[in-house]
Design a protein around this motif. Structure first.
Motif, PDB file in Angstrom:
ATOM      1  N   TYR A  28       0.846  -1.200   0.000  1.00 55.07           N
ATOM      2  CA  TYR A  28       0.000   0.000   0.000  1.00 55.07           C
ATOM      3  C   TYR A  28       0.875   1.242   0.000  1.00 55.07           C
ATOM      4  O   TYR A  28       1.888   1.303   0.703  1.00 55.07           O
ATOM      5  N   CYS A  30       0.522   5.534   0.289  1.00 60.37           N
ATOM      6  CA  CYS A  30      -0.324   6.707   0.472  1.00 60.37           C
ATOM      7  C   CYS A  30      -0.173   7.597  -0.759  1.00 60.37           C
ATOM      8  O   CYS A  30       0.919   8.078  -1.054  1.00 60.37           O
ATOM      9  N   CYS A 211      -6.971   5.535   4.928  1.00 58.61           N
ATOM     10  CA  CYS A 211      -5.930   4.596   4.511  1.00 58.61           C
ATOM     11  C   CYS A 211      -6.108   3.242   5.200  1.00 58.61           C
ATOM     12  O   CYS A 211      -5.951   2.204   4.567  1.00 58.61           O
ATOM     13  N   HIS A 236       0.424  10.381  10.641  1.00 58.75           N
ATOM     14  CA  HIS A 236      -0.486   9.616   9.772  1.00 58.75           C
ATOM     15  C   HIS A 236      -0.334   8.097   9.914  1.00 58.75           C
ATOM     16  O   HIS A 236      -1.302   7.383  10.171  1.00 58.75           O
ATOM     17  N   HIS A 237       0.882   7.598   9.731  1.00 51.30           N
ATOM     18  CA  HIS A 237       1.054   6.134   9.765  1.00 51.30           C
ATOM     19  C   HIS A 237       0.899   5.576  11.178  1.00 51.30           C
ATOM     20  O   HIS A 237       0.414   4.463  11.368  1.00 51.30           O
ATOM     21  N   GLU A 240      -2.691   5.205  11.511  1.00 49.56           N
ATOM     22  CA  GLU A 240      -3.169   4.035  10.751  1.00 49.56           C
ATOM     23  C   GLU A 240      -2.963   2.761  11.562  1.00 49.56           C
ATOM     24  O   GLU A 240      -3.838   1.889  11.613  1.00 49.56           O
TER      25      GLU A 240
HETATM   26 ZN   LIG Z   1      -2.116   7.097   4.056  1.00 50.25          ZN
END
Ligand SMILES: [Zn+2]
Length: 479
Positions: A28, A30, A211, A236-237, A240
């Motif tokens: 994956y 982003c 995500c 962000h991660h 996630e």
């Molecule tokens: Zn992302």
């Protein structure tokens, strides 16, 4: 073949890459937020993940790769409203520009290019799973993630979140939260804003939940690889991971790969410094897509890349060297047989190329393997030593090289005109023309007619006609 080793941000170590299912990689990336044209810093990351996917394919893995397009966020909603357009209509132009830019840079399309706004239902379901496990709390119609309930928060970026004070700005959320580090999973609509009517109430998703929901929908609850720019690691991660692992109880990602920042002429790229470039800014200045791809790919992804115009010129001449070499092999006449030691030399260059890429995608090492061979083989051709029997082995290696680096096709002109760019209006300077004419004369003297011809064609493309007089002198004129 070499064991593939990759640096995993999660463990901070270089690790042997072994996917969950033999022969298959679930990955994956982003993607961009489509409210503007992506800049060259973004494309550094996208070229890196392209080199990674191409190398994994070269090594026989079947890829299932997902890249998302974030087509809903605060800026998009505001800009679309200001333009009097729907979100879909407003973002469409930038989605198309992104696809076209990727194609121009020879970035392969992932198996799934998906939009956030097509997956609102999946995000809502994931938020409901988190609600059932009490990882959430409501506030003014929004829904927040309670980080204190996820003790391993910070394990990716190694950030110490205990020091984040109430009122500190970590995220772009402009809402009331229990704790400053908490983040919004779902945002209540503000008056007049676009929203979705859903079982968890009206509103729109936060960026992070997009995500997690989309990655797990297409790739399962545990991915092999997740890539992105280093600036996405926190928050962000990290978010996630918190969302996905809280919902599933399983590890979300096995290998986290992050590309370092890009600087321009040694400085952070910013609009106020006047060193902020989209791809199109550079195409408009007359730079070729292949030079950009080469420049972005040539620095290993975990090193900061200092993007300079000198470097871009060097990239252009490196690509030219490779294309000239490919032409020499194609057009040259070689005696039959094999040059002594050449087969072994080609095999060891190919081995070193694979070893370089297996070494955490060390593109500089892989390129050195290629260019060392080009230099030696060019000398062998100049001396009449290279034989027909070696030519196809060198060509084979060149084509393997190009399955990863993708710069050999001489199609920059077509790509630029497809984007609406013509030839640079000013054309080359007299000094530049004189220099190229001198290089062409030198090539002719060495009986390297492929290079001589290429220079003539390149000048013709840029509106310069070369005339060879009978007395051996050369003149040029502008068309
Ligand atoms: Zn992302």
């Amino acid at each position: 073949m070499n064991e593939i080793n990759l640096h995993n941000t999660l463990t901070g170590k270089i690790e042997a890459f072994v996917p969950q299912r033999a022969g298959e990689v679930r990955m994956y990336t982003c993607g961009p937020t489509v409210y503007d044209y992506a800049h060259i810093g973004n494309y550094r990351t996208f070229v890196f993940q392209d080199i990674l996917r191409r190398f994994l394919k070269l090594r026989g893995f079947q890829l299932n790769h997902v890249m998302n397009l974030t087509d809903v966020d605060d800026r998009i909603i505001a800009n679309a409203a200001a333009a009097g357009k729907s979100i879909r209509d407003y973002t469409e132009q930038y989605v198309h520009a992104f696809f076209a830019d990727c194609k121009t840079l020879s970035i392969e399309a992932p198996e799934n290019w998906i939009r956030a706004t097509d997956h609102i239902g999946d995000m809502v379901k994931l938020i409901q799973r988190l609600q059932e496990k009490s990882y959430t709390y409501p506030g003014d119609g929004s829904i927040y993630y309670r980080i204190s309930k996820f003790p391993s928060y910070g394990k990716l970026s190694k950030i110490d979140v205990s020091g984040i004070q109430a009122g500190a700005r970590v995220d772009n959320d402009r809402y009331e939260k229990e704790s400053a580090r908490d983040f919004a999973l779902w945002k209540a609509p503000k008056p007049g804003e676009h929203f979705w009517e859903t079982p968890i109430g009206p509103g729109r998703p936060g960026w992070h939940i997009e995500c997690s929901a989309m990655a797990m929908k297409y790739l399962g609850e545990t991915l092999d690889i997740h890539t992105g720019g280093i600036d996405l690691a926190f928050p962000h991660h990290e978010n996630e991971i918190a969302q996905s692992e809280a919902a599933t109880g399983k590890p979300f990602v096995r290998y986290w790969l992050h590309a370092e920042h890009l600087l321009v002429e040694g400085e952070k790229m910013s609009k106020s410094l006047g060193n902020f470039f989209t791809l199109r800014d550079l195409f408009a200045k007359g730079y070729k897509p292949s030079s950009l791809r080469f420049a972005l790919a040539s620095v290993p992804y975990r090193k900061q890349l200092n993007f300079t115009f000198d470097g871009l010129q060097q990239a252009a001449s490196s690509v030219e060297r490779l294309r000239n070499f490919a032409d020499r092999l194609k057009l040259g006449k070689f005696s039959a047989g094999n040059q002594q030691g050449m087969a072994r030399r080609i095999a060891s260059a190919a081995e070193e190329f694979d070893a370089g890429l297996s070494d955490d995608l060390n593109t500089a090492r892989a390129l050195a393997a290629m260019f060392d061979l080009v230099r030696e083989a060019n000398i062998a051709i100049d001396n009449g030593d290279l034989r027909q029997g070696d030519v196809s082995a060198v060509q084979q290696f060149l084509s393997t090289f190009d399955r990863v680096f993708a710069v050999l096709d001489d199609n920059d002109g077509e790509k630029l005109s497809a984007l609406g760019y013509g030839k640079p209006e000013s054309g080359p300077s007299d000094a530049e023309i004189d220099q190229l004419v001198a290089e062409r004369n030198a090539a002719k003297k060495k009986r390297d007619f492929a290079t001589a011809d290429r220079i003539r064609r390149e000048l013709a493309d840029r509106g310069i006609i070369i005339e060879d007089a009978k007395d051996g002198s050369v003149r040029w004129k502008r068309k």
